[in-house]
Each structure stands twice: as structure tokens, then as C-alpha cells.
Motif scaffolding. Structure first.
Motif, PDB file in Angstrom:
ATOM      1  N   ILE A   5       0.783  -1.118  -0.032  1.00  0.00           N
ATOM      2  CA  ILE A   5       0.025   0.076   0.087  1.00  0.00           C
ATOM      3  C   ILE A   5       0.791   1.265   0.006  1.00  0.00           C
ATOM      4  O   ILE A   5       2.030   1.271   0.303  1.00  0.00           O
ATOM      5  CB  ILE A   5      -0.908  -0.034   1.156  1.00  0.00           C
ATOM      6  N   ARG A   6       0.333   2.418  -0.259  1.00  0.00           N
ATOM      7  CA  ARG A   6       1.124   3.810  -0.517  1.00  0.00           C
ATOM      8  C   ARG A   6      -0.075   4.462   0.371  1.00  0.00           C
ATOM      9  O   ARG A   6      -1.065   4.639  -0.288  1.00  0.00           O
ATOM     10  CB  ARG A   6       1.211   4.143  -1.780  1.00  0.00           C
ATOM     11  N   LEU A   7       0.242   5.230   1.471  1.00  0.00           N
ATOM     12  CA  LEU A   7      -0.644   6.059   2.194  1.00  0.00           C
ATOM     13  C   LEU A   7       0.051   7.486   2.162  1.00  0.00           C
ATOM     14  O   LEU A   7       1.342   7.582   2.642  1.00  0.00           O
ATOM     15  CB  LEU A   7      -0.945   5.475   3.575  1.00  0.00           C
ATOM     16  N   TYR A   8      -0.520   8.357   1.721  1.00  0.00           N
ATOM     17  CA  TYR A   8      -0.137   9.904   1.758  1.00  0.00           C
ATOM     18  C   TYR A   8      -0.557  10.508   3.319  1.00  0.00           C
ATOM     19  O   TYR A   8      -1.875  10.365   3.563  1.00  0.00           O
ATOM     20  CB  TYR A   8      -0.760  10.497   0.488  1.00  0.00           C
ATOM     21  N   VAL A   9       0.424  10.966   4.000  1.00  0.00           N
ATOM     22  CA  VAL A   9      -0.113  11.560   5.377  1.00  0.00           C
ATOM     23  C   VAL A   9       0.369  12.958   5.553  1.00  0.00           C
ATOM     24  O   VAL A   9       1.633  13.137   5.076  1.00  0.00           O
ATOM     25  CB  VAL A   9       0.334  10.608   6.218  1.00  0.00           C
ATOM     26  N   TRP A  10      -0.187  13.814   6.067  1.00  0.00           N
ATOM     27  CA  TRP A  10       0.087  14.960   6.336  1.00  0.00           C
ATOM     28  C   TRP A  10      -0.331  15.658   7.517  1.00  0.00           C
ATOM     29  O   TRP A  10      -1.413  15.274   8.091  1.00  0.00           O
ATOM     30  CB  TRP A  10       0.057  15.797   5.156  1.00  0.00           C
ATOM     31  N   GLY A  11       0.380  16.787   8.031  1.00  0.00           N
ATOM     32  CA  GLY A  11      -0.157  17.633   9.358  1.00  0.00           C
ATOM     33  C   GLY A  11       0.555  18.749   9.385  1.00  0.00           C
ATOM     34  O   GLY A  11       1.457  18.965   8.604  1.00  0.00           O
ATOM     35  N   ASP A  12      -0.054  19.577  10.406  1.00  0.00           N
ATOM     36  CA  ASP A  12       0.448  20.966  10.737  1.00  0.00           C
ATOM     37  C   ASP A  12       1.880  20.704  11.575  1.00  0.00           C
ATOM     38  O   ASP A  12       2.600  21.538  11.595  1.00  0.00           O
ATOM     39  CB  ASP A  12      -0.574  21.631  11.548  1.00  0.00           C
ATOM     40  N   ARG A  13       1.816  19.794  12.479  1.00  0.00           N
ATOM     41  CA  ARG A  13       3.054  19.583  13.521  1.00  0.00           C
ATOM     42  C   ARG A  13       3.286  18.112  13.576  1.00  0.00           C
ATOM     43  O   ARG A  13       2.552  17.169  13.524  1.00  0.00           O
ATOM     44  CB  ARG A  13       2.522  20.408  14.890  1.00  0.00           C
ATOM     45  N   ALA A  14       4.474  17.784  14.067  1.00  0.00           N
ATOM     46  CA  ALA A  14       4.781  16.306  14.349  1.00  0.00           C
ATOM     47  C   ALA A  14       6.045  16.274  15.416  1.00  0.00           C
ATOM     48  O   ALA A  14       6.788  17.425  15.393  1.00  0.00           O
ATOM     49  CB  ALA A  14       5.277  15.721  13.055  1.00  0.00           C
ATOM     50  N   CYS A  15       6.187  15.585  16.026  1.00  0.00           N
ATOM     51  CA  CYS A  15       7.274  15.283  17.103  1.00  0.00           C
ATOM     52  C   CYS A  15       7.676  13.937  17.225  1.00  0.00           C
ATOM     53  O   CYS A  15       7.010  13.120  17.815  1.00  0.00           O
ATOM     54  CB  CYS A  15       6.965  16.204  18.499  1.00  0.00           C
ATOM     55  N   PHE A  16       8.747  13.349  16.473  1.00  0.00           N
ATOM     56  CA  PHE A  16       9.129  12.118  16.663  1.00  0.00           C
ATOM     57  C   PHE A  16      10.398  12.104  17.737  1.00  0.00           C
ATOM     58  O   PHE A  16      11.505  12.207  17.072  1.00  0.00           O
ATOM     59  CB  PHE A  16       9.430  11.518  15.405  1.00  0.00           C
ATOM     60  N   THR A  17       9.988  11.950  18.842  1.00  0.00           N
ATOM     61  CA  THR A  17      11.002  12.317  20.050  1.00  0.00           C
ATOM     62  C   THR A  17      12.310  11.311  20.003  1.00  0.00           C
ATOM     63  O   THR A  17      12.211  10.022  19.798  1.00  0.00           O
ATOM     64  CB  THR A  17      10.472  12.177  21.353  1.00  0.00           C
ATOM     65  N   ARG A  18      13.274  11.953  20.002  1.00  0.00           N
ATOM     66  CA  ARG A  18      14.706  11.279  20.056  1.00  0.00           C
ATOM     67  C   ARG A  18      14.884  10.728  21.575  1.00  0.00           C
ATOM     68  O   ARG A  18      14.645  11.423  22.521  1.00  0.00           O
ATOM     69  CB  ARG A  18      15.982  12.019  19.873  1.00  0.00           C
TER      70      ARG A  18
END
Length: 222
Positions: A5-18
Motif C-alpha cells: 500500500i501507499r498512504l499519503y499522510v500530512w499534518g501541521d505539526r509532528a514530534c518524533f522524539t529522540r
């Protein structure tokens, strides 16, 4: 028939914490494979399948914002949870940030957009009625309708994900980094290995023309 599958995802903010950052939240430059898997599982997951992220396309320019957020100092104790499970009269209540304030810096991503390429594999928990075509159809139906079991998010629950299924005939959006031959994003958390003990696994994230190829923990050492 292919069940990728291919899923297009988007948003205003993100935080992938180290994970190496203890006191403050500092995001990786891009979405982690475990966060991508979490988005797919929010749309459709059963014990019979295991999602495998193959590639992540970084569409927008990587940019950061820094803010201070009110978080809580304390957490519910494990001992109190065990007492409640044993029938003790214990109130399990998390105090609100304004009652137990702890200001912390968050370095988050701004205006993010990705394409997740993934597939799923059947597990040992698959029953007689489970088959790849069934679960592929369920995922596609839910993704087309914008349905999910719980709201998918970009690292933190306050950063919701918008998504759209890219089916045959839909081209992948052009990346901001389409003309960048190679960019080393250093070591990144791949996922947690739930073997005899829980241990984090890392991989070297190399972005080539906006695309990061994701290794599979179960196929080779990461």
C-alpha cells in the motif's frame, strides 16, 4: 496480486522524539518507521497481520519550531496500578498540567507530509478465516473512507494525521528533495524488539532523492 500500500499522510505539526533526549522533547528530522507503523495500525490491525514499512517519502522541506509546553511532573505509580488491580481502594488520577506544572521545551517539525510505502505479513496468530486479500480489502476500504480505530498522530496525540490512500493510477507527490542525491540523517530508532526483553533497534537513515529505504528487523540485524 500485490498487497503493498501507499498512504499519503500530512499534518501541521509532528514530534518524533529522540530517545537520547531525557528532559526535553527534540524531534528526529523525519518520521520514524515505528511512527509510520502506528499510523497504519490505527487504520487497520489484527493479531493475524504484521505491518512492515518499506519506504518513507519525505515530501516537504524539513523545518522546526520551538515551543514551551506545560507538562506534568509526576506519573501514576506502578505500585498504585497493581493495588487497584488487586481490589484496593486506590484513586488512579493524573493531575492536570495546570495543577502540577512542568515547563519543558519541545523542538517539533512544522508542516509535514510523507508517503508511507508498506506491506503486511501474516503471523502465526492468523486463523482459518484470515487471508491476505481479506485484510488488504479491509485496510483499503477504511483508508478510502477516512476511517480509523483511533486517531492516528505524528508522535504526540496533539498532532493528528490526515491521510489519503494512493491507489493504482495515483502518482506519488514530488518531494522537495527530489534533486538531492543523498542526505545522511544519522542513526534513527527503527522500532522496539519485543523478544526475551524489550530492546530498541536503530538503523542508519540515508535519504536519497527524498526517499528512505527501511530495513526489516526480522530479515537482518539492525
Amino acid at each position: 496480486m500485490s498487497y503493498g500500500i501507499r498512504l499519503y499522510v500530512w499534518g501541521d505539526r509532528a514530534c518524533f522524539t529522540r530517545p537520547e533526549m531525557k528532559a526535553e522533547r527534540v524531534s528526529y528530522d523525519i518520521m520514524t518507521p515505528s511512527a509510520a507503523r502506528g499510523i497504519l495500525e490505527a487504520i487497520h490491525w489484527k493479531p493475524a497481520i504484521r505491518w512492515v514499512v518499506d519506504r518513507i517519502h519525505v515530501l516537504n522541506e524539513i523545518s522546526f519550531d520551538s515551543v514551551r509546553r506545560n507538562e506534568v511532573k509526576n506519573k501514576i505509580l506502578d505500585s498504585d496500578v497493581k493495588k487497584a488491580m488487586n481490589g484496593r481502594d486506590i484513586i488512579l488520577q493524573h493531575r492536570k498540567p495546570d495543577e502540577d506544572p512542568q515547563q519543558r521545551m519541545t523542538v517539533m517539525l512544522r508542516n509535514v507530509a510523507y508517503v508511507i510505502e508498506a506491506h503486511f505479513e501474516m503471523t502465526m496468530n492468523a486463523g482459518n478465516t484470515d487471508n491476505p486479500e481479506k485484510h488488504y480489502s479491509i485496510f483499503c476500504r477504511r483508508a478510502r473512507a477516512g476511517q480509523f480505530y483511533h486517531q492516528p498522530y505524528f508522535g504526540c496525540r496533539e498532532f493528528p494525521v490526515h491521510f489519503e490512500l494512493l491507489e493504482d493510477g495515483h502518482s506519488t507527490p514530488v518531494s522537495h528533495y527530489a534533486q538531492t542525491p543523498e542526505q545522511d540523517l544519522q542513526w534513527m530508532l527503527w522500532d522496539l524488539d519485543y523478544g526475551t526483553e524489550i530492546s530498541p533497534k536503530f538503523f542508519r537513515a540515508i535519504m536519497r532523492k527524498g526517499v528512505i529505504n527501511i530495513p526489516d528487523l526480522y530479515e537482518r540485524e539492525v
